[in-house]
Motif scaffolding. Structure first.
Motif, PDB file in Angstrom:
ATOM      1  N   ASP A   1       0.844  -1.193   0.000  1.00  0.00           N
ATOM      2  CA  ASP A   1       0.000   0.000   0.000  1.00  0.00           C
ATOM      3  C   ASP A   1       0.881   1.245   0.000  1.00  0.00           C
ATOM      4  OD1 ASP A   1      -2.181  -1.648   0.108  1.00  0.00           O
ATOM      5  OD2 ASP A   1      -2.463  -1.442   2.268  1.00  0.00           O
ATOM      6  N   GLU A   2       0.323   2.344  -0.480  1.00  0.00           N
ATOM      7  CA  GLU A   2       1.071   3.602  -0.514  1.00  0.00           C
ATOM      8  C   GLU A   2       1.395   4.098   0.888  1.00  0.00           C
ATOM      9  OE1 GLU A   2       2.537   5.638  -2.842  1.00  0.00           O
ATOM     10  OE2 GLU A   2       2.270   3.820  -4.019  1.00  0.00           O
ATOM     11  N   GLU A   3       0.466   3.893   1.819  1.00  0.00           N
ATOM     12  CA  GLU A   3       0.671   4.381   3.178  1.00  0.00           C
ATOM     13  C   GLU A   3      -0.011   3.450   4.173  1.00  0.00           C
ATOM     14  OE1 GLU A   3      -0.875   8.191   5.620  1.00  0.00           O
ATOM     15  OE2 GLU A   3       0.255   8.641   3.808  1.00  0.00           O
ATOM     16  N   LEU A   4       0.681   3.126   5.247  1.00  0.00           N
ATOM     17  CA  LEU A   4       0.150   2.284   6.315  1.00  0.00           C
ATOM     18  C   LEU A   4       0.458   2.941   7.646  1.00  0.00           C
ATOM     19  CD1 LEU A   4       1.407  -1.264   5.248  1.00  0.00           C
ATOM     20  CD2 LEU A   4      -0.944  -0.506   5.265  1.00  0.00           C
ATOM     21  N   THR A   5      -0.419   2.726   8.613  1.00  0.00           N
ATOM     22  CA  THR A   5      -0.130   3.178   9.962  1.00  0.00           C
ATOM     23  C   THR A   5       0.155   1.961  10.838  1.00  0.00           C
ATOM     24  OG1 THR A   5      -2.495   3.199  10.441  1.00  0.00           O
ATOM     25  CG2 THR A   5      -1.479   5.307   9.879  1.00  0.00           C
ATOM     26  N   VAL A   6       0.959   2.198  11.875  1.00  0.00           N
ATOM     27  CA  VAL A   6       1.314   1.156  12.825  1.00  0.00           C
ATOM     28  C   VAL A   6       0.819   1.619  14.189  1.00  0.00           C
ATOM     29  CG1 VAL A   6       3.198  -0.164  13.853  1.00  0.00           C
ATOM     30  CG2 VAL A   6       3.409   0.663  11.515  1.00  0.00           C
ATOM     31  N   GLY A   7       0.093   0.747  14.900  1.00  0.00           N
ATOM     32  CA  GLY A   7      -0.379   1.124  16.221  1.00  0.00           C
ATOM     33  C   GLY A   7      -1.424   0.164  16.750  1.00  0.00           C
ATOM     34  N   ARG A   8      -1.975   0.519  17.922  1.00  0.00           N
ATOM     35  CA  ARG A   8      -2.957  -0.337  18.590  1.00  0.00           C
ATOM     36  C   ARG A   8      -4.368  -0.159  18.054  1.00  0.00           C
ATOM     37  NH1 ARG A   8      -1.269   1.296  24.276  1.00  0.00           N
ATOM     38  NH2 ARG A   8      -3.245   2.330  24.101  1.00  0.00           N
ATOM     39  N   SER A   9      -4.612   0.896  17.306  1.00  0.00           N
ATOM     40  CA  SER A   9      -5.947   1.151  16.779  1.00  0.00           C
ATOM     41  C   SER A   9      -6.353   0.044  15.807  1.00  0.00           C
ATOM     42  CB  SER A   9      -5.963   2.498  16.069  1.00  0.00           C
ATOM     43  OG  SER A   9      -7.228   2.745  15.524  1.00  0.00           O
ATOM     44  N   PRO A  10      -7.618  -0.395  15.846  1.00  0.00           N
ATOM     45  CA  PRO A  10      -8.051  -1.486  14.969  1.00  0.00           C
ATOM     46  C   PRO A  10      -7.922  -1.163  13.481  1.00  0.00           C
ATOM     47  CG  PRO A  10      -9.766  -0.955  16.577  1.00  0.00           C
ATOM     48  CD  PRO A  10      -8.685   0.046  16.746  1.00  0.00           C
ATOM     49  N   GLY A  11      -7.941   0.112  13.094  1.00  0.00           N
ATOM     50  CA  GLY A  11      -7.857   0.490  11.687  1.00  0.00           C
ATOM     51  C   GLY A  11      -6.444   0.543  11.138  1.00  0.00           C
ATOM     52  N   CYS A  12      -5.440   0.260  11.946  1.00  0.00           N
ATOM     53  CA  CYS A  12      -4.050   0.335  11.486  1.00  0.00           C
ATOM     54  C   CYS A  12      -3.732  -0.819  10.541  1.00  0.00           C
ATOM     55  CB  CYS A  12      -3.081   0.317  12.667  1.00  0.00           C
ATOM     56  SG  CYS A  12      -3.112   1.832  13.628  1.00  0.00           S
ATOM     57  N   GLY A  13      -2.929  -0.535   9.506  1.00  0.00           N
ATOM     58  CA  GLY A  13      -2.522  -1.563   8.562  1.00  0.00           C
ATOM     59  C   GLY A  13      -1.574  -2.572   9.188  1.00  0.00           C
ATOM     60  N   VAL A  14      -0.789  -2.139  10.162  1.00  0.00           N
ATOM     61  CA  VAL A  14       0.106  -3.028  10.904  1.00  0.00           C
ATOM     62  C   VAL A  14      -0.308  -2.907  12.376  1.00  0.00           C
ATOM     63  CG1 VAL A  14       2.491  -3.591  11.479  1.00  0.00           C
ATOM     64  CG2 VAL A  14       1.965  -2.620   9.240  1.00  0.00           C
ATOM     65  N   PRO A  15      -1.222  -3.781  12.836  1.00  0.00           N
ATOM     66  CA  PRO A  15      -1.729  -3.660  14.201  1.00  0.00           C
ATOM     67  C   PRO A  15      -0.754  -4.203  15.237  1.00  0.00           C
ATOM     68  CG  PRO A  15      -2.774  -5.505  13.091  1.00  0.00           C
ATOM     69  CD  PRO A  15      -1.887  -4.832  12.080  1.00  0.00           C
ATOM     70  N   THR A  16      -0.637  -3.484  16.343  1.00  0.00           N
ATOM     71  CA  THR A  16       0.150  -3.943  17.497  1.00  0.00           C
ATOM     72  C   THR A  16      -0.784  -3.947  18.711  1.00  0.00           C
ATOM     73  OG1 THR A  16       0.899  -1.695  17.923  1.00  0.00           O
ATOM     74  CG2 THR A  16       2.335  -3.077  16.583  1.00  0.00           C
ATOM     75  N   THR A  17      -1.913  -4.615  18.572  1.00  0.00           N
ATOM     76  CA  THR A  17      -2.977  -4.555  19.578  1.00  0.00           C
ATOM     77  C   THR A  17      -2.575  -5.114  20.935  1.00  0.00           C
ATOM     78  OG1 THR A  17      -3.832  -6.627  18.687  1.00  0.00           O
ATOM     79  CG2 THR A  17      -4.850  -4.605  17.889  1.00  0.00           C
ATOM     80  N   THR A  18      -1.622  -6.047  20.984  1.00  0.00           N
ATOM     81  CA  THR A  18      -1.221  -6.636  22.265  1.00  0.00           C
ATOM     82  C   THR A  18      -0.056  -5.897  22.916  1.00  0.00           C
ATOM     83  OG1 THR A  18       0.272  -8.168  21.138  1.00  0.00           O
ATOM     84  CG2 THR A  18      -1.982  -8.934  21.570  1.00  0.00           C
ATOM     85  N   ASP A  19       0.460  -4.868  22.263  1.00  0.00           N
ATOM     86  CA  ASP A  19       1.625  -4.132  22.766  1.00  0.00           C
ATOM     87  C   ASP A  19       1.163  -2.911  23.556  1.00  0.00           C
ATOM     88  OD1 ASP A  19       4.010  -2.884  23.234  1.00  0.00           O
ATOM     89  OD2 ASP A  19       4.602  -2.727  21.138  1.00  0.00           O
ATOM     90  N   VAL A  20       1.312  -2.953  24.880  1.00  0.00           N
ATOM     91  CA  VAL A  20       0.858  -1.853  25.723  1.00  0.00           C
ATOM     92  C   VAL A  20       1.762  -0.620  25.609  1.00  0.00           C
ATOM     93  CG1 VAL A  20      -0.316  -3.358  27.364  1.00  0.00           C
ATOM     94  CG2 VAL A  20       2.069  -2.757  27.747  1.00  0.00           C
ATOM     95  N   TYR A  21       2.960  -0.755  25.046  1.00  0.00           N
ATOM     96  CA  TYR A  21       3.881   0.368  24.902  1.00  0.00           C
ATOM     97  C   TYR A  21       3.720   1.077  23.565  1.00  0.00           C
ATOM     98  CZ  TYR A  21       5.989  -1.745  28.958  1.00  0.00           C
ATOM     99  OH  TYR A  21       6.186  -2.271  30.199  1.00  0.00           O
ATOM    100  N   SER A  22       2.824   0.597  22.739  1.00  0.00           N
ATOM    101  CA  SER A  22       2.555   1.187  21.441  1.00  0.00           C
ATOM    102  C   SER A  22       1.390   2.157  21.565  1.00  0.00           C
ATOM    103  CB  SER A  22       2.226   0.066  20.450  1.00  0.00           C
ATOM    104  OG  SER A  22       1.862   0.598  19.219  1.00  0.00           O
ATOM    105  N   SER A  23       1.453   3.277  20.840  1.00  0.00           N
ATOM    106  CA  SER A  23       0.349   4.240  20.844  1.00  0.00           C
ATOM    107  C   SER A  23      -0.734   3.786  19.882  1.00  0.00           C
ATOM    108  CB  SER A  23       0.869   5.619  20.421  1.00  0.00           C
ATOM    109  OG  SER A  23       1.846   6.078  21.317  1.00  0.00           O
ATOM    110  N   ASN A  24      -1.908   4.408  19.967  1.00  0.00           N
ATOM    111  CA  ASN A  24      -2.995   4.051  19.057  1.00  0.00           C
ATOM    112  C   ASN A  24      -2.584   4.279  17.601  1.00  0.00           C
ATOM    113  OD1 ASN A  24      -4.805   3.151  20.965  1.00  0.00           O
ATOM    114  ND2 ASN A  24      -5.627   5.201  21.329  1.00  0.00           N
ATOM    115  N   LEU A  25      -2.019   5.424  17.300  1.00  0.00           N
ATOM    116  CA  LEU A  25      -1.426   5.702  15.991  1.00  0.00           C
ATOM    117  C   LEU A  25       0.033   6.030  16.258  1.00  0.00           C
ATOM    118  CD1 LEU A  25      -4.161   7.829  14.212  1.00  0.00           C
ATOM    119  CD2 LEU A  25      -3.496   5.485  13.725  1.00  0.00           C
ATOM    120  N   HIS A  26       0.893   5.053  16.167  1.00  0.00           N
ATOM    121  CA  HIS A  26       2.281   5.170  16.604  1.00  0.00           C
ATOM    122  C   HIS A  26       3.193   5.707  15.502  1.00  0.00           C
ATOM    123  CE1 HIS A  26       5.211   3.906  19.757  1.00  0.00           C
ATOM    124  NE2 HIS A  26       6.028   4.068  18.736  1.00  0.00           N
TER     125      HIS A  26
END
Length: 168
Positions: free
Chosen positions: A92-117
């Protein structure tokens, strides 16, 4: 008689008190170590020029391979170990990484990650990463980034407590 029994009681209670204080001290040391292990950046790695030099030396000895089409880059989880090997395509042209469910690279189990990191994006054929004002920062090869940074194959990307390797 009463004085002798209280002295014996003190002789028994004093070592027990020191044992409890020592155990509490060891417990706090363990907690501090666990927090340090979770928030420190990934370990030291070779610089890009050292990796290129080693690759050139290895390819100089090997017979030439036929040219092949380059594969698209993807992120592969290195840490935590229970998620190790999980892959995320970066086509994809652009992906976000974070705990938010809409992120292309989810880190949902990582408590040290921001929602949109962080944000991963392409400029031409190159892949770039940008921190989106996260609390714990974004690291590329153990160095905290403060502006968009180019990623190459073999680079380590740390988002919170999750470490990814950029691979083909």
């Amino acid at each position: 008689m009463l004085l002798a029994s209280s002295t014996n009681l003190t002789a028994i209670l004093r070592p027990i008190q020191w044992l409890v204080v020592t155990l509490i001290f060891l417990f706090f040391l363990r907690v501090i170590r666990a927090v340090w292990v979770e928030v420190r950046p990934a370990g030291p790695r070779q610089t890009r020029s050292e990796r290129r030099r080693a690759a050139r030396a290895a390819t100089a000895a090997a017979p030439p391979r036929p040219q092949r089409r380059r594969k698209a880059l993807h992120l592969e989880v290195v840490e935590p170990v229970n998620l190790s090997g999980a892959r995320f395509d970066l086509q994809d042209e652009e992906l976000t990484v974070g705990r938010s469910p809409g992120c292309g690279v989810p880190t949902t189990t990582d408590v040290y990650s921001s929602n949109l990191h962080a944000r991963l994006f392409h400029r031409g054929d190159q892949l770039w990463v940008e921190d989106l004002g996260s609390t714990n920062g974004t690291y590329v090869n153990s160095e905290r980034i403060h502006r968009p940074t180019r990623l190459a194959r073999g680079d380590l990307l740390q988002v919170g407590g999750t470490v990814f390797e950029v691979a083909r």
